[in-house]
Every structure is written in C-alpha cells, then in structure tokens.
Design a protein around this motif. Structure first.
Motif, PDB file in Angstrom:
ATOM      1  N   ALA A   1      63.514  51.694  31.425  1.00  0.00           N
ATOM      2  CA  ALA A   1      63.146  52.866  30.635  1.00  0.00           C
ATOM      3  C   ALA A   1      64.390  53.576  30.122  1.00  0.00           C
ATOM      4  O   ALA A   1      64.469  53.958  28.960  1.00  0.00           O
TER       5      ALA A   1
ATOM      6  N   GLN B   1      65.627  54.016  26.268  1.00  0.00           N
ATOM      7  CA  GLN B   1      65.881  55.321  25.683  1.00  0.00           C
ATOM      8  C   GLN B   1      67.213  55.324  24.945  1.00  0.00           C
ATOM      9  O   GLN B   1      67.351  55.923  23.884  1.00  0.00           O
TER      10      GLN B   1
ATOM     11  N   THR C   1      66.642  53.785  21.546  1.00  0.00           N
ATOM     12  CA  THR C   1      66.042  54.647  20.521  1.00  0.00           C
ATOM     13  C   THR C   1      66.970  55.775  20.110  1.00  0.00           C
ATOM     14  O   THR C   1      66.881  56.277  19.007  1.00  0.00           O
TER      15      THR C   1
ATOM     16  N   ASP D   1      56.050  48.240  26.338  1.00  0.00           N
ATOM     17  CA  ASP D   1      54.738  48.452  25.723  1.00  0.00           C
ATOM     18  C   ASP D   1      54.622  49.753  24.933  1.00  0.00           C
ATOM     19  O   ASP D   1      54.275  49.755  23.760  1.00  0.00           O
ATOM     20  N   SER D   2      54.943  50.886  25.602  1.00  0.00           N
ATOM     21  CA  SER D   2      54.665  52.152  24.931  1.00  0.00           C
ATOM     22  C   SER D   2      55.602  52.389  23.762  1.00  0.00           C
ATOM     23  O   SER D   2      55.198  52.945  22.739  1.00  0.00           O
ATOM     24  N   LEU D   3      56.866  51.967  23.875  1.00  0.00           N
ATOM     25  CA  LEU D   3      57.786  52.188  22.761  1.00  0.00           C
ATOM     26  C   LEU D   3      57.499  51.239  21.599  1.00  0.00           C
ATOM     27  O   LEU D   3      57.733  51.584  20.440  1.00  0.00           O
TER      28      LEU D   3
ATOM     29  N   GLU E   1      54.435  50.253  20.851  1.00  0.00           N
ATOM     30  CA  GLU E   1      53.267  50.888  20.224  1.00  0.00           C
ATOM     31  C   GLU E   1      53.698  52.050  19.333  1.00  0.00           C
ATOM     32  O   GLU E   1      53.115  52.298  18.290  1.00  0.00           O
ATOM     33  N   ALA E   2      54.729  52.757  19.773  1.00  0.00           N
ATOM     34  CA  ALA E   2      55.208  53.891  18.996  1.00  0.00           C
ATOM     35  C   ALA E   2      55.983  53.434  17.764  1.00  0.00           C
ATOM     36  O   ALA E   2      56.415  54.258  16.963  1.00  0.00           O
TER      37      ALA E   2
ATOM     38  N   LEU F   1      58.934  52.009  17.752  1.00  0.00           N
ATOM     39  CA  LEU F   1      60.357  52.304  17.887  1.00  0.00           C
ATOM     40  C   LEU F   1      61.172  51.088  18.329  1.00  0.00           C
ATOM     41  O   LEU F   1      62.372  51.050  18.154  1.00  0.00           O
TER      42      LEU F   1
ATOM     43  N   ARG G   1      49.769  37.574  26.517  1.00  0.00           N
ATOM     44  CA  ARG G   1      49.636  38.987  26.184  1.00  0.00           C
ATOM     45  C   ARG G   1      50.467  39.354  24.954  1.00  0.00           C
ATOM     46  O   ARG G   1      50.202  40.362  24.295  1.00  0.00           O
TER      47      ARG G   1
END
Lengths: 161, 498, 320
Positions: free
Chosen positions: C188, C192, C195, C210-212, C214-215, C217, C231
């Motif tokens: 993580a 960061q 980004t 996954d979450s970044l 989706e965002a 970025l 997946r």
C-alpha cells in the motif's frame, strides 16, 4: 536514584559516543553513501550534544545538591523489597510461565506481591487464585491469547472456547 | 438510500454488537497495560466470521472506545492506556491530584466524542475528494512531517530542554535497534532474533510509564498519598468546558482529522501535534493553571479520536491504512468482502455510509458509556493499593505479551520500568522517548527511500511544492525552538504570563 | 487447595505421557500456528481460514500466534526451536533471504515441510499517467540506463516481489547492481508513492492493487505467472510480454521444526489437505484474490530447495 547533572551529563555523552562508535562497526552496503550506520550516528551525536549541555548546566550549579542521592526507600528494607519485587516478579514470570503455565505462575506472583504489601497470606492466596483464574479464563479461554498452560497442556483443549 | 442506511443502523443485532464491543473497548482501554491496539487485534478472530457490517462495527467501536478509555488510567494512575494519551498524561494526572479529576476526565471525554463526530462529519461529506490529497504525499513530505513531529517533544517536556532532548534521542536510538529498514542489515542485535525484532512500542510504553509508576508507588510508604476520588458531576461541567474551549476542541478535531487522513501518521502523532499547537498557539493553552490544562487536554483528546475517523478516509477510498488499528479494520473489511476502493462509494454507497453512521453512533455512545466507565474505574482503582498494584502488574505483563506474543517483550517491561524510574528521578521526561520511538522509524525510512530515489541528491527535499513548504515550516519551527531556548528570559520579561 | 492443584498437575502429567505415545492420533490437544505477520494481514487471514477448518475437522483449538517482528525471523525462530511434536507449527514462506542477508541462519534443513496452500505471483505496476505502458518499455528503459527508473519493492527488498523481477532483468542482460530498488512499508505504501509521483514502477501481487486500479490510478503491466490469472484476464504474463518464462512471487505453507517423524507429518498433511479442500477455505481464498495452490510435504521440500537456489543466485548478483 538521583545523580547530579555533573555526573548525568557525562554519562549521557558516553552513551551517545558509544552508540556512534558501535555504529561504525555496521557493514556498509556498497555503492551508496548512506548506510545503516547513518541514523544511529545521528541519534548518538544528538545524545552526546544533549549530554554536554546538561554537563554545562551542571557545572553552573555544581554547588547545589549532592552528587549522588540515595533514594529514601533503599534505607528501609520493606520498601526496598517492595521495589525490587516488581522487576523480580516480571523476570520470574518470563522464566516460569513456560514450565509452570500461566495459572500457577500468576497465582504465585500475585500471592508474593500482595503478601509483600502486608495482605494476610491466607487472604492473598485466595485472592491471587481467584484473580489468576479470572484472567486465565478471560484471556486464554475466551480471547485466545496463547498463554502457556503448563501441566494443563494435555487437557487445554477443553479449556479453550 | 438514507432510509436503507437508517434501517441498517437501527438493526437490533447491530446495536447489540456496538454496545458489547463498546463495553469491551472501554474495559480493555481503561485497564492499565492493555492498549487500544490489543483490543482491536484480539477482536479479529471473533469478527472474522461475523456478518460484514457488524464485524466492521465491532472493531470501529472498540477502537474508538479504547482510545478514549486510555485516558482514564493515564489520569488516575499516570499510566497512559495508549501511546496516544502519553502526550497529556502528566497534565491530566496533575488535575486529578488537585481534586479536579471529574473535570479533567469529563473534558477529555466530551472532547474525544466531539473530535470523533467532527471527523465522522468530514468523512461522510468529503471522503473521496480528501483522499486524493492524501495520495499526493510522498516520502519527502512524510520525512518533513516526521521531523516537524519531533519538535513536539520540546513542548511536552516542560522542564529543561536538554533533558527533553536526551529522552527524545534515547527514543530515536532505541528505534534503530533491529533490522535496518532499507538494507535489512541487523543493527545492535548481538545475534539474537529477539533483538533483531527490535523494541516494540507497546512494551516500551508499558515499561516506561506503567511499570516505572508501580516502582515509584512501591518505593513510597503506603498511606503517603491517597488517590483523590472522582467525585462531582461530570456531564454538566464538561459541557460548560466544551463551550469555554470550543475553539481548542474544534482545532484539535480538525488537526486530528487531517493528520489521521495521512497514511502513516496515526492517532498518537495527531495527539502530540495538537497538544503542541495548543501549548504554543493559543492564549488559553499557554496558561499554567487548570484552564490551560483543560485546553491542552481537550485539544489533544479531540485530535486522537478525530484521527481515527480521519484514518478511514484513505482506508475506505484506497484501502491504505493510516495506522496499525486501521490496518486491522481494513483487513476485516477485505475479509468480509467490503473491498475498500472508489467503487465502494459508487456500487455500495449504503454499506460505506452505514459504516460512517456506525462511527457517529459510537462517538455519541461514548458520552454515557464513558461516564459510566470513569465512575466505575474511579472506584476500582481506589481499592487498597496492595491489590491494585499486583493486578496492574499482571495486566502489564499480559498487555506486553498479547501484543507482541513473545516473552522477550515481557522482559522488556522490567528493563524499561527501571529505566523509566531512573529517568523520572533525574527529571528526564518520559513522553519524548515514546515520541522518538514512534517517529524514528518513519523518519529514517522516508529519508533513506528519498535518498535512494534521488540517488543521494539532497535537493529533492525541496523539489516538490508541498515538500518544500513543509520543509520550510519545519525548519522555521525548529529555529524558533532553538531561539526561544537561547533568549528565554528576555521573552519572559517582556511578556509576563497572562 | 494446594492438594487440588497438585492433583490437577498429576492428572495433566499422566495425560501428557499418554498423548506423547499416541502420536499418530494428531491432534489430541490444542495446536499453535505461528504466523510471521501481524494480525489482520494477508498471511494472518490465510492461516485463520485454515485454522478454522482444522478446528472444525479435528475438534481441537488451533490458535494463531502472530509474530511479525524482524520481518518474520522471530516467528520462524520460535517454531523451529519448538518441540517437533506437531503441536507448534508455523508459516512457511520465503526464508532463504534471511541467511544471505545475515539476519538468521535458516536453511531448508531447519524445517520439516508439511504442505503448501497458497501461491501469489508477483506483478509489475505503473501509474496510469506514466510514459511506460508495457513491461517491454520498462525493460528497454532499464537496458538503456539501469538507473533511469525508481522501482518500489512493495515491501522489503531482496524479497518475494523483487527477486523474480531482478531475475528477469538478469536474463535480459541488464546490469542489476545499478538498479534503483527502493523498499516500502508494504505494498500500500509503495503504491501510494506511485500515485504521488515518487516512483516509476511498483512490484507487488495483483489483488493488492485492486482499489487503486478501480480508481483508474494504477495499471498492471505483467504478472510473473505461467498463465494469466482467472481474476485478472487482461494482465499478460511476463512470457507474453517480453518472451522470458520467468515466474515467482510469494507463497504460504505449513511447516514445523526439523526432526518431525514421517508418520506425524503424514497425519498433519492429511488434516491440512482436508482443510484445504473445504469449500469454505477455497471460497475465502477466492474472496480476497489469493491463489489456492496445493503441494504435499515432499513437493514443498523440493520447492523450498529450489527457492533457496533462486534466491542465492539473484542476491549473489545484486550484492556483488
């Protein structure tokens, strides 16, 4: 245990310098200016500088107070026992908890601490056992903290919920 | 959506879970030696197999309660329950000994609750847009933030600056023991795997504060000092205090939310910064009387609870944890299939807003439950000292063990207990050492990674806009600290205490 | 009261003797699982899932003990020093780097391998607005100038994510001693940095992004696996991207201290296999994007030896 700044200062300086010297022995990864010794050297230097400034302050007020002050408690054996019993109890826990298990160790230590504080031995034995049982129940059986069971290991399967 | 969130929140089972975990968090947090981190970590095996929303609710509630409850042993016994309350432990304990225990704890309680509510409000209104700001921070900015944080040590140390710095550097030096964060080279480990693991924050905290306090008590003849009772009303004076210190509390809440939102800076750092700002930056906070103490306690308490909410901003939006407790919350969310991320806000807004709603409920419930807890522990901790000390020592051992799971960490509390006792006897403050231990690894890691990135070029620390601004502020603050030390007398003469 | 305690102790003592004899009936008392990561992390999750199934099947408590200190050295030391009686087991994950880096002296001989349950390939990520668009771009840039990119190891360096990457660069003929590998406090934190513009490339597993992703970025450019992951069907393998069949990543298994008897290993392996095959375990792994991969004791032993070789090769080159 209180020492005069004129002694405290040099002691801190010594610790700081010692740290810096020890840090020079650390291996240096090649091809890079900053190795694992950089931060210990910085913090060691910081200690040494702060120690120096305490020393100077100490020199200014060197006539104030004794160089070394023995704490009051060390002159009364009962208080001295009370004091040293705490670190001794912690060390005893570290040594005994694996062979004896938490329940017995905790009971013994609580009993010793309470008796030393003038609780009647019979009373402190009962209280110590109840508290040790309660803690064991809450932390080992319910919250699953891996406390050693000692002689109860074989049956501990029934005691963990 | 509002109604679906509301109906989820008023679910009886959920409310029961919140109530139970609130009680659990308060009790664990209020027991000296047991910390908020431990409360959260021990919940994991229970919630991991619960329904998603109650699972997350349990951890959120327990951690919010435990962070507040850490103030109680801090005030009553001078043993902070969490690293976050270490900044103002002496202050609160002083008020208790002046017979103002109800005022001090009530102030902390109401400020904690309000701080939490402020952050919950910010969280609900602006999480996605705020999270973007958190993502701009690189190692350069974190480095400056860490160095800025170190300056807080000089504000809490009170007495001699040199002795405060000794404590700070001691903490920073202790932080270097173990594996070097960049190369992995063992430092000062003497070949022992335990030392390679380093000195854990929690065992050192328990040793320096709790065990050393037990030692001090043991060395004083019994009956010498009876713990003043926590008598008198709590709620009404707290509300009056809240009005009197509204600005300080709001400021603390905002600082807490902001600092909490930065991944890598948690509730402890938030409390310290807010404390330092209150001490220097406000007219009330500079006062040396009970009003000044209340102002500082309220600012710092508001900040540490607010930072919990703040930490959920990057956590829910990007899955990036702000501190160890949030890391646990995030993994529970992942485990329960609530995958944090921007799509969570788009696809399952009712889930995310229910979670935020839980945060509101928890912080509101904090007031009545907290008062009960203050009263209850006020009585328990006044039982005969022979019993309380023995049981507290047992909990200190247990608290160190259950966070680190090693007997080595139990041994550490004896070592640091003695060290803390010697330090206190020589007027070396303890709190800066904890600050050093918290910030040391962050500063070292960010400095080294920044240097690796720039291949040794120091100008990188001023190349980025935010970094440069933070750097200049940091240098200015430190210059100010040094200048104040050089001309303290003239400043005192020209500006007598208000 | 003292006599009661003595009686309990004696009862317990005799029970202990009988349990030591009946070793093939494992387990007859609670088992400790030492996880070399903190509560709530990925490893913790995998082992709690596994422990829950083991508890269900055996009726004994399996307590997960988290010892993350020293990057895992403390936890591995704890269980390799325990009695080889099958009641202290631990997480088996990449261990060879500890010896090369002078942190500990584990070799594959220090453990008794039991089973592997999970393997997650490393992957390469760049920022969405980056000039680099494929693994080939990265290889070309590093060939031209090995210092031109800053690469986050997504955790400590000399570990699961960067070793396959460096191994690939060795094959491509890049001067790996010049590479700018930067450690991070977990994936993580590395992402960061990506980004915020502080990093050019991040190495970690796929689910961690996954979450970044989706965002919008972060982009995944390649995965160090033999085949594309179910997946993540749009992420090419390294072989597809640059033609070199390099694989690697992290893995988690169950092991014990050296010197466990083969019969005991067999008994434990059978229980772990039953837990692994349980639908709840498989579903739990899928939920978080972890790859369930099975290896028995023997296969895991071979795999560990292979891991030692690859690690020594790569770290040897890096530290020349």
């Amino acid at each position: 245990m209180r020492v005069h700044d004129i002694i405290l200062g040099p002691a801190v300086v010594l610790a700081g310098v010692g740290l810096c010297v020890w840090a020079t022995a650390l291996p240096q990864p090649q091809g890079f200016a900053y190795g694992p010794n950089l931060f210990p050297t910085l913090t060691g230097s910081g200690l040494a500088l702060a120690g120096l400034s305490i020393l100077f302050a100490g020199i200014k007020k060197r006539r104030m107070g004794p160089l070394f002050e023995r704490p009051d408690w060390s002159k009364r054996w009962r208080l001295a026992i009370n004091f040293w019993l705490i670190p001794v109890a912690i060390i005893a826990y570290v040594l005994l908890v694996e062979p004896l298990g938490f329940l017995i160790t905790a009971t013994l230590l609580l009993f010793a601490l309470m008796t030393a504080n003038r609780v009647h031995p019979r009373r402190s034995a009962v209280v110590a056992l109840i508290i040790a049982l309660a803690i064991n129940l809450l932390f080992a059986s319910i919250l699953h903290v891996p406390l050693p069971w000692g002689p109860l290991t074989a049956v501990s399967g029934w005691l963990i919920w | 959506m509002f109604y679906s969130v509301l109906s989820q929140l008023t679910d009886g089972y959920l409310l029961l879970v919140i109530l139970l975990s609130a009680a659990y968090g308060l009790i664990i947090g209020a027991i000296p030696g047991l910390t908020a981190l431990m409360a959260s970590a021990l919940l994991v095996p229970f919630v991991i197999f619960m329904q998603p929303i109650p699972a997350v609710a349990a951890i959120i509630t327990a951690s919010a309660m435990a962070i507040f409850a850490g103030d109680i042993p801090g005030a009553l016994l001078r043993m902070p329950g969490t690293p976050a309350s270490a900044a103002y432990t002496n202050e609160a304990n002083g008020m208790v000994h002046r017979g103002k225990g109800a005022v001090a704890l009530g102030a902390g309680l109401i400020a904690s609750s309000l701080g939490g509510l402020i952050s919950a409000l910010v969280l609900s209104l602006a999480a996605p847009s705020l999270a973007k700001i958190a993502l701009i921070f690189s190692s350069v900015e974190y480095f400056w933030l860490g160095v800025l944080g170190l300056s807080c040590a000089t504000f809490v140390s009170g007495g001699s600056l040199a002795k405060g710095l000794v404590s700070l550097f001691l903490g920073l030096s202790l932080a270097t023991v173990g594996m070097d964060p960049v190369s992995g080279i063992p430092r000062f480990s003497l070949g022992s795997p335990d030392l390679l693991g380093g000195f854990g924050l929690i065992p050192v905290l328990i040793g320096l504060f709790a065990v050393s306090e037990l030692l001090r008590n043991a060395a004083n003849p019994p009956r010498a000092e009876a713990l003043p009772s926590i008598s008198g009303p709590i709620l009404v004076p707290s509300l009056i205090n809240l009005w009197r210190h509204r600005l300080g509390t709001l400021r603390g809440g905002s600082i807490g939310t902001l600092v909490g939102a930065l991944p890598g800076a948690g509730s402890d750092i938030a409390a310290w910064i807010s404390y330092a700002v209150a001490r220097r930056g406000s007219r009330k906070g500079r006062r040396e009387d009970d009003i000044g103490a209340s102002e500082r306690i309220m600012s710092a308490s508001a900040a540490n609870n607010a930072s919990l909410g703040g930490a959920y901003i990057p956590a829910t939006v990007f899955g990036i944890p702000g501190d160890a407790i949030t890391a646990i919350v995030i993994s529970v969310m992942f485990i329960k299939g609530i995958n944090p991320g921007p799509t969570l806000f788009l696809n399952q807004p009712e889930v995310i807003y229910t979670i935020f709603g839980i945060f509101f409920i928890a912080n509101l419930a904090l007031i009545p439950l907290g008062i009960l807890c203050i009263r209850g522990f006020g009585y328990i901790l006044r039982l005969p000292r022979a019993y309380v000390s023995a049981v507290v020592l047992m909990f200190c051992i247990l608290g160190a063990f259950s966070v680190e799971n090693t007997l080595f960490s139990v041994g550490l509390i004896a070592l640091f207990g003695l060290l803390g006792y010697v330090m206190e006897s020589n007027e070396i403050p303890l709190a800066p050492a904890i600050l050093g231990l918290i910030l040391g690894p962050m500063i070292e890691e960010t400095f080294m990674t920044t240097m690796l990135k720039s291949q040794g070029d120091l100008s990188i620390f001023f190349d980025r806009e935010i970094g440069a601004v933070l750097g200049i502020v940091t240098i200015a603050v430190w210059a100010g600290v040094v200048l104040l030390q050089i001309w303290p007398k003239r400043k005192l003469k020209s500006k007598p205490t208000e | 009261m003292k006599t009661t305690m003595l009686m309990i102790a004696m009862m317990a003592g005799s029970a202990w003797v009988s349990s030591a004899q009946a070793q093939d009936a494992w387990p007859t008392r609670p088992v400790q699982m030492v996880v070399i990561a903190g509560a709530g992390g990925g490893s913790d999750y995998v082992f709690r899932l596994l422990s829950r199934e083991l508890e269900k099947n055996t009726g004994q408590a399996f307590s997960v003990v988290n010892q993350a200190q020293g990057g895992g050295v403390v936890g591995m030391t704890t269980y390799t020093n325990a009695e080889p009686d099958g009641y202290t087991l631990g997480q088996m994950s990449p261990f060879a780097q500890y010896r090369v880096l002078g942190q500990a002296d584990f070799t594959s001989e220090s453990f008794t391998p039991i089973a592997l349950v999970n393997m997650d390939p490393a992957a390469v990520h760049v920022a969405a607005d980056s000039n680099l668009e494929s693994l080939q771009d990265i290889v070309d840039a590093l060939k031209a100038d090995p210092t031109s990119l800053t690469i986050s190891c997504g955790g400590t360096c000399n570990a699961s994510w960067d070793i396959p990457f460096v191994s690939l660069m060795l094959d491509e003929g890049v001067d790996v001693t010049q590479l700018n590998l930067v450690p991070a406090k977990g994936a993580a934190a590395g992402l960061q940095e990506l980004t915020s513009g502080g990093m050019d490339v991040v190495l970690s597993s796929l689910p961690e992004t996954d979450s970044l992703r989706e965002a919008g970025l972060v982009e995944n450019v390649a995965v160090f696996a033999e085949q594309r992951l179910d997946r993540y069907p749009d992420v090419p393998t390294v072989e597809e991207a640059v033609g070199e069949p390099v694989t690697g990543g992290t893995w988690r298994g169950v092991a014990g201290p050296a010197g466990m008897s083969p019969a005991l290993v067999e008994a434990i392996e059978a229980q772990v296999k039953a837990a692994f095959d349980a639908e709840a375990f498989q579903q739990g792994m899928r939920d978080r994007g972890f790859g369930p991969v099975w290896m028995n004791a023997e296969e895991l032993g071979d795999f560990m030896a292979e891991h030692e070789q690859q690690t020594e090769r790569v770290l040897g080159e890096l530290r020349q």
